[in-house]
Design an enzyme around this catalytic site. Sequence first.
Site, PDB file in Angstrom:
ATOM      1  N   HIS A  43      13.779 -25.132   2.209  1.00  0.00           N
ATOM      2  CA  HIS A  43      13.341 -24.152   1.372  1.00  0.00           C
ATOM      3  C   HIS A  43      14.149 -23.564   0.273  1.00  0.00           C
ATOM      4  O   HIS A  43      13.985 -22.118   0.668  1.00  0.00           O
ATOM      5  CB  HIS A  43      12.310 -22.754   2.057  1.00  0.00           C
ATOM      6  CG  HIS A  43      10.826 -23.495   2.919  1.00  0.00           C
ATOM      7  ND1 HIS A  43      11.520 -24.526   4.339  1.00  0.00           N
ATOM      8  CD2 HIS A  43       9.406 -23.544   2.664  1.00  0.00           C
ATOM      9  CE1 HIS A  43      10.145 -24.402   4.217  1.00  0.00           C
ATOM     10  NE2 HIS A  43       9.340 -23.776   3.729  1.00  0.00           N
TER      11      HIS A  43
ATOM     12  N   HIS B 290      11.750 -14.782  -0.903  1.00  0.00           N
ATOM     13  CA  HIS B 290      11.775 -16.389  -0.575  1.00  0.00           C
ATOM     14  C   HIS B 290      12.566 -17.393  -1.238  1.00  0.00           C
ATOM     15  O   HIS B 290      13.293 -18.706  -0.583  1.00  0.00           O
ATOM     16  CB  HIS B 290      11.363 -16.860  -0.338  1.00  0.00           C
ATOM     17  CG  HIS B 290       9.995 -16.019   1.554  1.00  0.00           C
ATOM     18  ND1 HIS B 290       9.932 -14.690   1.669  1.00  0.00           N
ATOM     19  CD2 HIS B 290      10.146 -16.719   2.396  1.00  0.00           C
ATOM     20  CE1 HIS B 290       9.725 -14.063   2.431  1.00  0.00           C
ATOM     21  NE2 HIS B 290       9.657 -15.035   3.563  1.00  0.00           N
TER      22      HIS B 290
ATOM     23  N   HIS C 282      42.785   6.513  17.381  1.00  0.00           N
ATOM     24  CA  HIS C 282      41.899   5.000  17.449  1.00  0.00           C
ATOM     25  C   HIS C 282      42.880   3.946  16.245  1.00  0.00           C
ATOM     26  O   HIS C 282      42.785   2.968  16.633  1.00  0.00           O
ATOM     27  CB  HIS C 282      40.204   5.399  16.411  1.00  0.00           C
ATOM     28  CG  HIS C 282      39.809   3.579  16.280  1.00  0.00           C
ATOM     29  ND1 HIS C 282      39.607   3.085  16.816  1.00  0.00           N
ATOM     30  CD2 HIS C 282      40.004   2.772  14.768  1.00  0.00           C
ATOM     31  CE1 HIS C 282      38.999   2.047  16.427  1.00  0.00           C
ATOM     32  NE2 HIS C 282      39.015   2.231  15.065  1.00  0.00           N
TER      33      HIS C 282
ATOM     34  N   GLU D 266      18.458 -14.508  13.619  1.00  0.00           N
ATOM     35  CA  GLU D 266      19.069 -15.031  12.649  1.00  0.00           C
ATOM     36  C   GLU D 266      21.030 -14.884  12.656  1.00  0.00           C
ATOM     37  O   GLU D 266      21.454 -15.956  13.435  1.00  0.00           O
ATOM     38  CB  GLU D 266      19.230 -15.058  10.741  1.00  0.00           C
ATOM     39  CG  GLU D 266      17.442 -15.428  10.333  1.00  0.00           C
ATOM     40  CD  GLU D 266      16.626 -13.888  10.740  1.00  0.00           C
ATOM     41  OE1 GLU D 266      15.148 -14.832  10.203  1.00  0.00           O
ATOM     42  OE2 GLU D 266      16.784 -12.918  10.976  1.00  0.00           O
TER      43      GLU D 266
ATOM     44  N   ARG E 278      11.129 -28.126   0.349  1.00  0.00           N
ATOM     45  CA  ARG E 278       9.994 -28.132   0.723  1.00  0.00           C
ATOM     46  C   ARG E 278       9.209 -28.541   0.384  1.00  0.00           C
ATOM     47  O   ARG E 278       8.475 -29.031   0.960  1.00  0.00           O
ATOM     48  CB  ARG E 278       9.350 -26.542   0.241  1.00  0.00           C
ATOM     49  CG  ARG E 278       7.691 -26.286   0.980  1.00  0.00           C
ATOM     50  CD  ARG E 278       7.355 -25.168   0.825  1.00  0.00           C
ATOM     51  NE  ARG E 278       6.397 -24.939   1.535  1.00  0.00           N
ATOM     52  CZ  ARG E 278       4.711 -24.491   0.798  1.00  0.00           C
ATOM     53  NH1 ARG E 278       5.210 -25.670  -0.615  1.00  0.00           N
ATOM     54  NH2 ARG E 278       3.882 -24.879   1.254  1.00  0.00           N
TER      55      ARG E 278
ATOM     56  N   HIS F 275      46.338   0.113  16.208  1.00  0.00           N
ATOM     57  CA  HIS F 275      45.316   0.285  17.136  1.00  0.00           C
ATOM     58  C   HIS F 275      45.408   0.842  18.418  1.00  0.00           C
ATOM     59  O   HIS F 275      45.091  -0.317  19.414  1.00  0.00           O
ATOM     60  CB  HIS F 275      43.726  -0.242  17.105  1.00  0.00           C
ATOM     61  CG  HIS F 275      42.846  -0.350  15.393  1.00  0.00           C
ATOM     62  ND1 HIS F 275      43.169  -1.548  14.610  1.00  0.00           N
ATOM     63  CD2 HIS F 275      41.917   0.484  14.910  1.00  0.00           C
ATOM     64  CE1 HIS F 275      43.241  -1.353  13.220  1.00  0.00           C
ATOM     65  NE2 HIS F 275      41.774   0.249  13.571  1.00  0.00           N
TER      66      HIS F 275
ATOM     67  N   ASP G 278      32.144   1.241  21.358  1.00  0.00           N
ATOM     68  CA  ASP G 278      30.588   2.044  21.039  1.00  0.00           C
ATOM     69  C   ASP G 278      30.419   1.129  19.860  1.00  0.00           C
ATOM     70  O   ASP G 278      29.080   0.801  19.357  1.00  0.00           O
ATOM     71  CB  ASP G 278      31.366   3.514  20.790  1.00  0.00           C
ATOM     72  CG  ASP G 278      31.322   4.218  22.125  1.00  0.00           C
ATOM     73  OD1 ASP G 278      30.939   3.715  22.979  1.00  0.00           O
ATOM     74  OD2 ASP G 278      32.755   4.902  22.125  1.00  0.00           O
TER      75      ASP G 278
ATOM     76  N   SER H 132       8.937 -25.235  10.040  1.00  0.00           N
ATOM     77  CA  SER H 132       8.757 -25.383   8.838  1.00  0.00           C
ATOM     78  C   SER H 132      10.493 -26.480   8.340  1.00  0.00           C
ATOM     79  O   SER H 132      10.960 -26.627   7.979  1.00  0.00           O
ATOM     80  CB  SER H 132       8.898 -23.838   8.139  1.00  0.00           C
ATOM     81  OG  SER H 132       7.682 -23.397   8.317  1.00  0.00           O
TER      82      SER H 132
ATOM     83  N   ILE I  67      33.751   7.648  20.765  1.00  0.00           N
ATOM     84  CA  ILE I  67      35.208   8.060  19.572  1.00  0.00           C
ATOM     85  C   ILE I  67      35.003   6.929  18.816  1.00  0.00           C
ATOM     86  O   ILE I  67      34.611   5.660  19.370  1.00  0.00           O
ATOM     87  CB  ILE I  67      36.541   7.575  20.357  1.00  0.00           C
ATOM     88  CG1 ILE I  67      36.792   9.586  20.573  1.00  0.00           C
ATOM     89  CG2 ILE I  67      37.672   8.390  18.724  1.00  0.00           C
ATOM     90  CD1 ILE I  67      36.125  10.435  20.464  1.00  0.00           C
TER      91      ILE I  67
END
Length: 658
Positions: A455, A467, A258, A405, A514, A27, A154, A378, A186
Site C-alpha cells: 500500500h 495511510h 550515570h 510494528e 495495492r 557511563h 529503567d 493485505s 535513577i
Amino acid sequence: MTASHKDMANAIRALSMDAVQRANSGHPGMPMGMADVATVLFSKFLKFDAKDPNWADRDRFVLSAGHGSMLLYSLLYLTGTEGWSLEDLKDFRKLGSKTAGHPEYGHGAGIETTTGPLGQGLATAVGMAFGEKMLGARYGDNLVDHTTYVIAGDGCLMEGVSHEAAGLAARHDLSKLIVLWDDNDITIDGSTDISTCEDTLARFTAYGWSVRRVDGHDPDAIEAAIAAEQKSDRPSLIACKTIIGFGSPNKGGTSGVHGAPLGDEEIALVREKLGWPYAPFEIPDTVLESWRAIGERGGVTREDWMARLELSPQSERFVQEIAGTLPAGFDDTVNLIKRDFVSDSKKIATRITSKMTLDGLTVKVPAMLGGSADLTGSNGTLATGMTVVTPEEANGNYIEYGVREFGMAAAMNGFALHGGFIPYGGTFLVFADYMRPAIRLSALMGARVIYVMTHDSIGLGEDGPTHQPVETLASLRAIPNCLVFRPADGVETAECWALALKAHETPSIMSLTRQGLVPIRVEHTDENLCAKGAYVLFEPDAGRDVTLLATGSEVEIAVAASDALAKEGINAAVVSMPCFELFAAQDLTYRTKVLGTAPRVGIEAAIEQGWERWLGDNGAFIGMEGFGASAPATDLYKHFGITAKAMADAAKTLISGE
C-alpha cells in the site's frame, strides 16, 4: 587459587571507571552497579567459549542498557574472548576502536547486537530467544539448547517497544529468555519517580512473565534467582535492586554517576572503599586467571556439541542455515518465477506478485521466516505451504506478530543476528515510521532483514492521507546501507526479491502496490535487470529527445507517456528505476548510458526529495507536493496530476526550452 566474587566484580568496576576517566566520556554508573549481577551470570551460568565466541549453541548475552558498554567490554577482556586486549579498553571511545561509546555489532567478538537506543536490545533479544525455540523445534535440543540473557535498565522498560517485545515473548512462551533488570531508581534527569509510578513487576506479571525481586549486590541471592528462573516455563524478569555507581562515596545512588567520569579524586575514594589498591587498568593475576578460567570453561561443552553436530544427519542443512547461504539452484528458481510472470498479461498488484514470488522462494529457501504485523492478507506475506508458529508448535516458518510494528522489526533483527533465519515481515509502507529505529539498526549492523511494505502510495485509494506514504520513500532512501526496492511488475518483483535475499549485509525494503499494474517486462531474460538499480526499458531507434524515469506503479504511466509522445514525433526513452541505491553504486559509464544526455522527466507518486540527483538541472518531476486524499486510486492520480499527459506535457516543455 580462585579469586573471590568481590574481587572479580570489583575488576569490572575498576576497568569501567578507569576507561571512562581515560576517555573523559562515558557511563560508569551502570557497570559499577551491575558488576555483581554480571559476575554471577558469567561465572555460574553463561554457556560460552571465549576461544570460539561465534559458536552456534552459545548462550546469548545482550546488554540492552548499551550506555553501560564498559560492563560488556570489561567482561570480554577479562574472559579472554578472542581478539580482545587491555589496549582495547584503554582506547574506549576513540576513533576506530572496538570499544565504541555504545556496543556496535561487528566491532568485536561477543557483541551480539548493537545497543544504545534503549529498549531495542530487549526487543532484539526476544527475536534471538524466539530463534532458539524455533531452531530447537527443527533440530532438537541435541543441537539447539541455549538461553538468552538480557541486562536492561529503567529506561529500556519505559520505552514503548518493551511493551511490544514483552507481549510477544509471553505469547510464545519464550522460557529461555531471562531479563535482569537494573532496578536502580535513577535516570539522567534524576530519580525515576519524577517520571514513572508504574509497578513494573505487576506489569510483566500481567503479560504472563515469571517475575521476582533480588538484592543486586548479594551474589548468593542473584545465583538462586537465576537458577530458579532457568526452570520457569515462561520468560523471566528479575528485578535486581542495585545502587548505580556502587562504591562511589559521593556519587553512588545519584544521577551524577550515570553519564560522566567520576573524576580522579572520587576514583581514589572508590578504590579505598572497595579495597582495590591497584593502579588504573591493573588486574591482579589471581583475579585475571579466575576470569580466564570462566572463559575457557565452555570449551569442552563446545567440543562435545561439535561432535554431535558432525554425527547429525541434519548437519549440512544446519550449517548452511546458520551461515545464511542460499541453496544451489536459487537463480534457476527465480528464473522459473520470472517466466511465469512473462506469460501472464493480467494487471496484478505487486503485493500479489510478491506473494506469488514467495510461494516459490520459501520452498527453495527453508531459512526464510515470514510474518506480518496483523496484515497478513493485505501484505501477501503468508506463502502457500507456510506453517504458522504457535506457542505449542514452534516448528513453523511464519509468525503472526500482532499490531507490533516496532517489536516485529526489532525481533527480526534478533532472528537475523541469531542465525538460521532470513526474516521478512510485512505492514503498510506508511507504518515504516513505527519501525524506523529498528530499520536503522538493521542497516547499521548489516543485518539481512527484509521489510515488506505494501500500500505504497496514493494508489491505495480510499483509506486516505493517513495511510498514503507520500514522504516515506524519501525518508527510507536516506538511511545508509538500506536497499529500497520499488518494482513495477511481477518480473521486477521477483528480481528484487532475489537481490534482497542475496544482500547478506544489507536490509531491504520492498515497496509494493495495492492496485493492479500492467506488466512492463514481456520478454524473458535470465539476467537480473534490476541488479543495477535502473535500466533502459525502452530505447527509441532514432535516439532520444527526452528520457522518462519512473519507479513502481508509475513505470506504466511513463510507458504510456512515451507512446503518446511518439505519436507527436518525439522520441522518449523509458528508464525503470527500481532501486536508487543500487543505481548509485554503478560506475559513471553505466549511469550515463542509462540516463543519457537528453532532458529528463521523473515520475513517482511521492515527494520529489531524492530525485534531484537523477533529473539534473534540466529536469522536471511529476509527483506529490503534499498529503493525499480519500478517493478511488484512479481519481487521485488524476486529481494530483500524476498522469501520462502531465508527463508528456512536462517533456514537451523541457524540449522546447520554455
